[in-house]
Design a protein around this motif. Sequence first.
Motif, PDB file in Angstrom:
ATOM      1  N   GLN A 132     -16.500  12.805  49.199  1.00  0.00           N
ATOM      2  CA  GLN A 132     -17.369  13.085  48.057  1.00  0.00           C
ATOM      3  C   GLN A 132     -16.980  12.220  46.863  1.00  0.00           C
ATOM      4  O   GLN A 132     -17.846  11.666  46.180  1.00  0.00           O
ATOM      5  CB  GLN A 132     -17.311  14.569  47.679  1.00  0.00           C
ATOM      6  N   GLU A 133     -15.686  12.088  46.620  1.00  0.00           N
ATOM      7  CA  GLU A 133     -15.221  11.243  45.513  1.00  0.00           C
ATOM      8  C   GLU A 133     -15.602   9.786  45.743  1.00  0.00           C
ATOM      9  O   GLU A 133     -15.995   9.089  44.807  1.00  0.00           O
ATOM     10  CB  GLU A 133     -13.710  11.395  45.337  1.00  0.00           C
ATOM     11  N   ALA A 134     -15.478   9.304  46.975  1.00  0.00           N
ATOM     12  CA  ALA A 134     -15.851   7.921  47.283  1.00  0.00           C
ATOM     13  C   ALA A 134     -17.356   7.706  47.082  1.00  0.00           C
ATOM     14  O   ALA A 134     -17.776   6.679  46.524  1.00  0.00           O
ATOM     15  CB  ALA A 134     -15.456   7.570  48.713  1.00  0.00           C
ATOM     16  N   LEU A 135     -18.176   8.668  47.521  1.00  0.00           N
ATOM     17  CA  LEU A 135     -19.624   8.549  47.321  1.00  0.00           C
ATOM     18  C   LEU A 135     -19.984   8.580  45.839  1.00  0.00           C
ATOM     19  O   LEU A 135     -20.853   7.820  45.383  1.00  0.00           O
ATOM     20  CB  LEU A 135     -20.354   9.669  48.064  1.00  0.00           C
ATOM     21  N   ASP A 136     -19.314   9.439  45.067  1.00  0.00           N
ATOM     22  CA  ASP A 136     -19.556   9.494  43.625  1.00  0.00           C
ATOM     23  C   ASP A 136     -19.190   8.167  42.965  1.00  0.00           C
ATOM     24  O   ASP A 136     -19.915   7.677  42.091  1.00  0.00           O
ATOM     25  CB  ASP A 136     -18.758  10.632  42.986  1.00  0.00           C
ATOM     26  N   ALA A 137     -18.065   7.570  43.382  1.00  0.00           N
ATOM     27  CA  ALA A 137     -17.650   6.282  42.830  1.00  0.00           C
ATOM     28  C   ALA A 137     -18.654   5.191  43.186  1.00  0.00           C
ATOM     29  O   ALA A 137     -18.991   4.336  42.349  1.00  0.00           O
ATOM     30  CB  ALA A 137     -16.258   5.917  43.342  1.00  0.00           C
ATOM     31  N   MET A 138     -19.167   5.201  44.416  1.00  0.00           N
ATOM     32  CA  MET A 138     -20.161   4.209  44.830  1.00  0.00           C
ATOM     33  C   MET A 138     -21.446   4.362  44.016  1.00  0.00           C
ATOM     34  O   MET A 138     -22.041   3.369  43.589  1.00  0.00           O
ATOM     35  CB  MET A 138     -20.461   4.339  46.328  1.00  0.00           C
ATOM     36  N   ALA A 139     -21.871   5.597  43.801  1.00  0.00           N
ATOM     37  CA  ALA A 139     -23.073   5.835  43.010  1.00  0.00           C
ATOM     38  C   ALA A 139     -22.873   5.375  41.578  1.00  0.00           C
ATOM     39  O   ALA A 139     -23.763   4.761  40.979  1.00  0.00           O
ATOM     40  CB  ALA A 139     -23.450   7.317  43.049  1.00  0.00           C
ATOM     41  N   ALA A 140     -21.691   5.639  41.007  1.00  0.00           N
ATOM     42  CA  ALA A 140     -21.402   5.199  39.633  1.00  0.00           C
ATOM     43  C   ALA A 140     -21.378   3.680  39.548  1.00  0.00           C
ATOM     44  O   ALA A 140     -21.927   3.092  38.605  1.00  0.00           O
ATOM     45  CB  ALA A 140     -20.065   5.783  39.170  1.00  0.00           C
ATOM     46  N   ASP A 141     -20.780   3.016  40.546  1.00  0.00           N
ATOM     47  CA  ASP A 141     -20.762   1.552  40.575  1.00  0.00           C
ATOM     48  C   ASP A 141     -22.173   0.987  40.666  1.00  0.00           C
ATOM     49  O   ASP A 141     -22.510   0.015  39.991  1.00  0.00           O
ATOM     50  CB  ASP A 141     -19.928   1.039  41.752  1.00  0.00           C
ATOM     51  N   GLY A 142     -23.001   1.602  41.496  1.00  0.00           N
ATOM     52  CA  GLY A 142     -24.386   1.149  41.633  1.00  0.00           C
ATOM     53  C   GLY A 142     -25.171   1.313  40.346  1.00  0.00           C
ATOM     54  O   GLY A 142     -25.976   0.461  39.967  1.00  0.00           O
ATOM     55  N   GLU A 143     -24.911   2.416  39.668  1.00  0.00           N
ATOM     56  CA  GLU A 143     -25.605   2.666  38.405  1.00  0.00           C
ATOM     57  C   GLU A 143     -25.150   1.681  37.334  1.00  0.00           C
ATOM     58  O   GLU A 143     -25.971   1.145  36.588  1.00  0.00           O
ATOM     59  CB  GLU A 143     -25.337   4.100  37.947  1.00  0.00           C
ATOM     60  N   GLU A 144     -23.847   1.414  37.268  1.00  0.00           N
ATOM     61  CA  GLU A 144     -23.314   0.472  36.286  1.00  0.00           C
ATOM     62  C   GLU A 144     -23.839  -0.939  36.503  1.00  0.00           C
ATOM     63  O   GLU A 144     -24.094  -1.659  35.551  1.00  0.00           O
ATOM     64  CB  GLU A 144     -21.784   0.457  36.347  1.00  0.00           C
ATOM     65  N   SER A 145     -24.002  -1.333  37.748  1.00  0.00           N
ATOM     66  CA  SER A 145     -24.460  -2.693  38.041  1.00  0.00           C
ATOM     67  C   SER A 145     -25.980  -2.811  38.026  1.00  0.00           C
ATOM     68  O   SER A 145     -26.520  -3.880  38.291  1.00  0.00           O
ATOM     69  CB  SER A 145     -23.901  -3.160  39.385  1.00  0.00           C
ATOM     70  N   GLY A 146     -26.692  -1.726  37.715  1.00  0.00           N
ATOM     71  CA  GLY A 146     -28.139  -1.782  37.572  1.00  0.00           C
ATOM     72  C   GLY A 146     -28.922  -1.748  38.866  1.00  0.00           C
ATOM     73  O   GLY A 146     -30.101  -2.098  38.890  1.00  0.00           O
ATOM     74  N   LEU A 147     -28.297  -1.321  39.951  1.00  0.00           N
ATOM     75  CA  LEU A 147     -28.998  -1.291  41.233  1.00  0.00           C
ATOM     76  C   LEU A 147     -30.138  -0.287  41.239  1.00  0.00           C
ATOM     77  O   LEU A 147     -31.140  -0.489  41.923  1.00  0.00           O
ATOM     78  CB  LEU A 147     -28.026  -0.975  42.369  1.00  0.00           C
ATOM     79  N   TYR A 148     -30.019   0.802  40.492  1.00  0.00           N
ATOM     80  CA  TYR A 148     -31.075   1.812  40.486  1.00  0.00           C
ATOM     81  C   TYR A 148     -32.316   1.291  39.773  1.00  0.00           C
ATOM     82  O   TYR A 148     -33.438   1.550  40.186  1.00  0.00           O
ATOM     83  CB  TYR A 148     -30.588   3.115  39.837  1.00  0.00           C
ATOM     84  N   GLU A 149     -32.124   0.527  38.689  1.00  0.00           N
ATOM     85  CA  GLU A 149     -33.274  -0.037  37.974  1.00  0.00           C
ATOM     86  C   GLU A 149     -33.975  -1.105  38.809  1.00  0.00           C
ATOM     87  O   GLU A 149     -35.171  -1.283  38.719  1.00  0.00           O
ATOM     88  CB  GLU A 149     -32.835  -0.648  36.627  1.00  0.00           C
ATOM     89  N   ALA A 150     -33.202  -1.807  39.643  1.00  0.00           N
ATOM     90  CA  ALA A 150     -33.768  -2.861  40.478  1.00  0.00           C
ATOM     91  C   ALA A 150     -34.720  -2.308  41.529  1.00  0.00           C
ATOM     92  O   ALA A 150     -35.564  -3.019  42.051  1.00  0.00           O
ATOM     93  CB  ALA A 150     -32.655  -3.657  41.137  1.00  0.00           C
ATOM     94  N   THR A 151     -34.632  -1.031  41.826  1.00  0.00           N
ATOM     95  CA  THR A 151     -35.464  -0.444  42.885  1.00  0.00           C
ATOM     96  C   THR A 151     -36.524   0.514  42.349  1.00  0.00           C
ATOM     97  O   THR A 151     -37.136   1.223  43.118  1.00  0.00           O
ATOM     98  CB  THR A 151     -34.575   0.304  43.894  1.00  0.00           C
ATOM     99  N   THR A 152     -36.744   0.524  41.020  1.00  0.00           N
ATOM    100  CA  THR A 152     -37.707   1.468  40.476  1.00  0.00           C
ATOM    101  C   THR A 152     -39.141   1.055  40.745  1.00  0.00           C
ATOM    102  O   THR A 152     -40.017   1.893  40.897  1.00  0.00           O
ATOM    103  CB  THR A 152     -37.518   1.681  38.959  1.00  0.00           C
ATOM    104  N   ASP A 153     -39.412  -0.250  40.795  1.00  0.00           N
ATOM    105  CA  ASP A 153     -40.780  -0.721  41.057  1.00  0.00           C
ATOM    106  C   ASP A 153     -40.927  -0.999  42.544  1.00  0.00           C
ATOM    107  O   ASP A 153     -40.128  -1.716  43.135  1.00  0.00           O
ATOM    108  CB  ASP A 153     -41.060  -1.993  40.273  1.00  0.00           C
ATOM    109  N   PRO A 154     -41.971  -0.403  43.148  1.00  0.00           N
ATOM    110  CA  PRO A 154     -42.158  -0.648  44.585  1.00  0.00           C
ATOM    111  C   PRO A 154     -42.488  -2.121  44.858  1.00  0.00           C
ATOM    112  O   PRO A 154     -43.121  -2.796  44.059  1.00  0.00           O
ATOM    113  CB  PRO A 154     -43.341   0.254  44.957  1.00  0.00           C
ATOM    114  N   ILE A 155     -42.026  -2.585  45.994  1.00  0.00           N
ATOM    115  CA  ILE A 155     -42.275  -3.963  46.399  1.00  0.00           C
ATOM    116  C   ILE A 155     -43.477  -3.977  47.317  1.00  0.00           C
ATOM    117  O   ILE A 155     -43.538  -3.213  48.278  1.00  0.00           O
ATOM    118  CB  ILE A 155     -41.036  -4.541  47.112  1.00  0.00           C
ATOM    119  N   GLU A 156     -44.437  -4.851  47.048  1.00  0.00           N
ATOM    120  CA  GLU A 156     -45.620  -5.003  47.907  1.00  0.00           C
ATOM    121  C   GLU A 156     -45.172  -5.617  49.233  1.00  0.00           C
ATOM    122  O   GLU A 156     -44.529  -6.666  49.255  1.00  0.00           O
ATOM    123  CB  GLU A 156     -46.653  -5.926  47.237  1.00  0.00           C
ATOM    124  N   THR A 157     -45.523  -4.961  50.314  1.00  0.00           N
ATOM    125  CA  THR A 157     -45.143  -5.480  51.627  1.00  0.00           C
ATOM    126  C   THR A 157     -46.342  -5.989  52.409  1.00  0.00           C
ATOM    127  O   THR A 157     -46.184  -6.611  53.440  1.00  0.00           O
ATOM    128  CB  THR A 157     -44.442  -4.392  52.454  1.00  0.00           C
TER     129      THR A 157
END
Length: 158
Positions: A132-157
């Motif tokens: 759980q701690e490792a998953l929380d750290a990964m989520a925090a790292d993803g949030e800090e690096s802006g990965l969540y904002e990068a996926t907010t707009d759907p990509i046309e396939t």
Amino acid sequence: MTVTVREQTVLPPQGPTDTLSELAKLLTPKEESKQAALVGPDGSHVEVPEPVYRVLRDVVTAMSKGLAITVAPHNTMLTTQEAADMLNMSRPTLVKLLERDKAIPFTQHGRHRRIKLEDVIAYQQRTRKERQEALDAMAADGEESGLYEATTDPIETR
């Protein structure tokens, strides 16, 4: 009177589970509550120890949701196969954890290893917390690096 404790699976009752739902609500404390007690058929009261109360609450909650429950007694000393089954891993993997990683204390009499149930449960809880701690750290790292904002707009396939 001697009672033999054996493993058994209990299915939820057929039909409406209103009674179980009410019982589940009653067993879920809304605030710090007093000691739970059972009333016997003859009107006698007996206090329910906290671990028994928690198990009863979990059983009733699960059955009120239509789930079956398995009740199984466990020895306080487990074989490597019993411990591996409990941890949902193969016996050879458990033996490596015991011998190489020293992750769980054990005793060995001749060729037979025995593991205390409490040590298996402690290992299970420790690894669950570490994951759980490792998953929380990964989520925090993803949030800090802006990965969540990068996926907010759907990509046309198409």
